[in-house]
Motif scaffolding. Structure first.
Motif, PDB file in Angstrom:
ATOM      1  N   VAL A  92      -3.663   0.626  -2.807  1.00 12.95           N
ATOM      2  CA  VAL A  92      -3.193  -0.761  -2.867  1.00 12.95           C
ATOM      3  C   VAL A  92      -2.558  -1.021  -4.228  1.00 12.95           C
ATOM      4  CG1 VAL A  92      -3.864  -3.180  -2.767  1.00 12.95           C
ATOM      5  CG2 VAL A  92      -4.992  -1.526  -1.277  1.00 12.95           C
ATOM      6  N   PHE A 146      -5.729 -10.489  -1.106  1.00 11.05           N
ATOM      7  CA  PHE A 146      -6.397  -9.570  -0.192  1.00 11.05           C
ATOM      8  C   PHE A 146      -6.763 -10.236   1.136  1.00 11.05           C
ATOM      9  CE2 PHE A 146      -6.891  -6.910  -3.939  1.00 11.05           C
ATOM     10  CZ  PHE A 146      -6.742  -5.635  -3.405  1.00 11.05           C
ATOM     11  N   ILE A 166       0.867  -1.185   0.000  1.00  7.51           N
ATOM     12  CA  ILE A 166       0.000   0.000   0.000  1.00  7.51           C
ATOM     13  C   ILE A 166       0.895   1.224   0.000  1.00  7.51           C
ATOM     14  CG2 ILE A 166      -1.778   1.284   1.236  1.00  7.51           C
ATOM     15  CD1 ILE A 166      -2.741  -1.315   2.455  1.00  7.51           C
ATOM     16  N   VAL A 204      -8.685  -0.788   5.158  1.00  9.19           N
ATOM     17  CA  VAL A 204      -7.518  -0.445   4.340  1.00  9.19           C
ATOM     18  C   VAL A 204      -7.381   1.062   4.196  1.00  9.19           C
ATOM     19  CG1 VAL A 204      -6.471  -0.688   2.057  1.00  9.19           C
ATOM     20  CG2 VAL A 204      -7.649  -2.629   3.078  1.00  9.19           C
ATOM     21  N   LEU A 241      -3.714  -9.855   3.149  1.00 10.97           N
ATOM     22  CA  LEU A 241      -3.579  -8.456   3.565  1.00 10.97           C
ATOM     23  C   LEU A 241      -4.504  -8.123   4.729  1.00 10.97           C
ATOM     24  CD1 LEU A 241      -2.483  -5.589   3.118  1.00 10.97           C
ATOM     25  CD2 LEU A 241      -4.262  -5.262   1.396  1.00 10.97           C
ATOM     26  N   MET A 242      -5.770  -8.503   4.600  1.00 11.46           N
ATOM     27  CA  MET A 242      -6.732  -8.179   5.647  1.00 11.46           C
ATOM     28  C   MET A 242      -6.425  -8.916   6.946  1.00 11.46           C
ATOM     29  SD  MET A 242      -8.453  -5.890   4.235  1.00 11.46           S
ATOM     30  CE  MET A 242      -9.509  -5.631   5.669  1.00 11.46           C
ATOM     31  N   LEU A 253      -3.559  -7.089   8.566  1.00  8.41           N
ATOM     32  CA  LEU A 253      -4.004  -5.792   9.073  1.00  8.41           C
ATOM     33  C   LEU A 253      -4.812  -5.966  10.352  1.00  8.41           C
ATOM     34  CD1 LEU A 253      -5.057  -3.868   5.821  1.00  8.41           C
ATOM     35  CD2 LEU A 253      -3.024  -3.515   7.225  1.00  8.41           C
TER      36      LEU A 253
END
Length: 219
Positions: free
Chosen positions: A103, A115, A98, A130, A118-119, A122
């Motif tokens: 992104v 994704f 990012i 995001v 990524l999530m 995070l």
């Protein structure tokens, strides 16, 4: 009884041998292990288990391969310290996932990073959106480093990008900040640095350069 004493002796010997090998290989946190480290650790652990399960096999047959792996790992680690290209081959390099809230799907595809990954990472950092992320960097270890967006009444965070590492200009990072090699050399000359090969590390952020020279303490 003799069998159990043999097992005990071999276990203790291998335990202290592995501790010695790992100490000589250097200190890195488990989460910071490179692929090379992980492969060596798994192979050494497998050898140790096999040696303990088969008391009839001389310990020297296990100790020698362990020491060979240790020597290989230390040699490659030394080469990676001296050569950035080798380091990138062995350990990989950080990837900006990012960038300023946007992104980079191309970077994600390159790293085979989706994704869901990524999530998940995070959320591990208590970030559910995001849109709250200014920068996210996928480290060579697979760890995601995140810089969150600040409130409107605060200045936006500025990512400190390495522009020179071990005397080598990082063209990708220059492109990220919309600059080129000519701009970098001009800025360094203004600061009194004419030879980029003598720079161990140069980072840039918030309009400020941080520069560390090679063997600065010896000059």
């Amino acid at each position: 009884m003799e069998y159990y004493i043999t097992i005990l002796t071999r276990t203790l010997f291998l335990y202290f041998l592995i501790v010695l090998i790992f100490r000589l290989m250097g200190k890195r946190e488990i989460g910071e292990l490179s692929i090379l480290d992980l492969v060596v650790f798994i192979m050494i652990a497998e050898m140790a288990v096999t040696a303990i399960e088969d008391p009839s096999d001389p310990l020297i047959h296990t100790a020698i391969p362990m020491l060979i792996l240790m020597t290989l790992q230390i040699s490659l680690a030394y080469l990676s310290l001296k050569n950035q290209k080798i380091r990138h081959i062995l350990d990989g390099k950080p990837t900006i996932i990012i960038n300023r809230g946007k992104v980079d799907e191309h970077a994600m595809r390159t790293q085979r990073y989706n994704f869901d990954d990524l999530m998940t990472q995070l959320r591990d950092k208590n970030i559910n959106n995001v849109a709250d992320v200014e920068f996210a960097i996928l480290e060579p270890t697979g760890k995601l480093s995140v810089i969150e967006k600040q409130k409107k009444n605060k200045k936006q965070p500025e990512l400190q990008l390495p522009l020179i590492v071990d005397g080598t200009i990082q063209d990708e990072n220059l492109h990220t900040i919309n600059k080129n090699t000519l701009w970098l050399r001009q800025q360094l000359r203004k600061l009194g640095y004419k030879d980029t090969k003598q720079i161990s590390l140069c980072t840039y952020g918030k309009g400020i350069f941080f520069i560390d020279l090679k063997d600065e303490d010896k000059n």
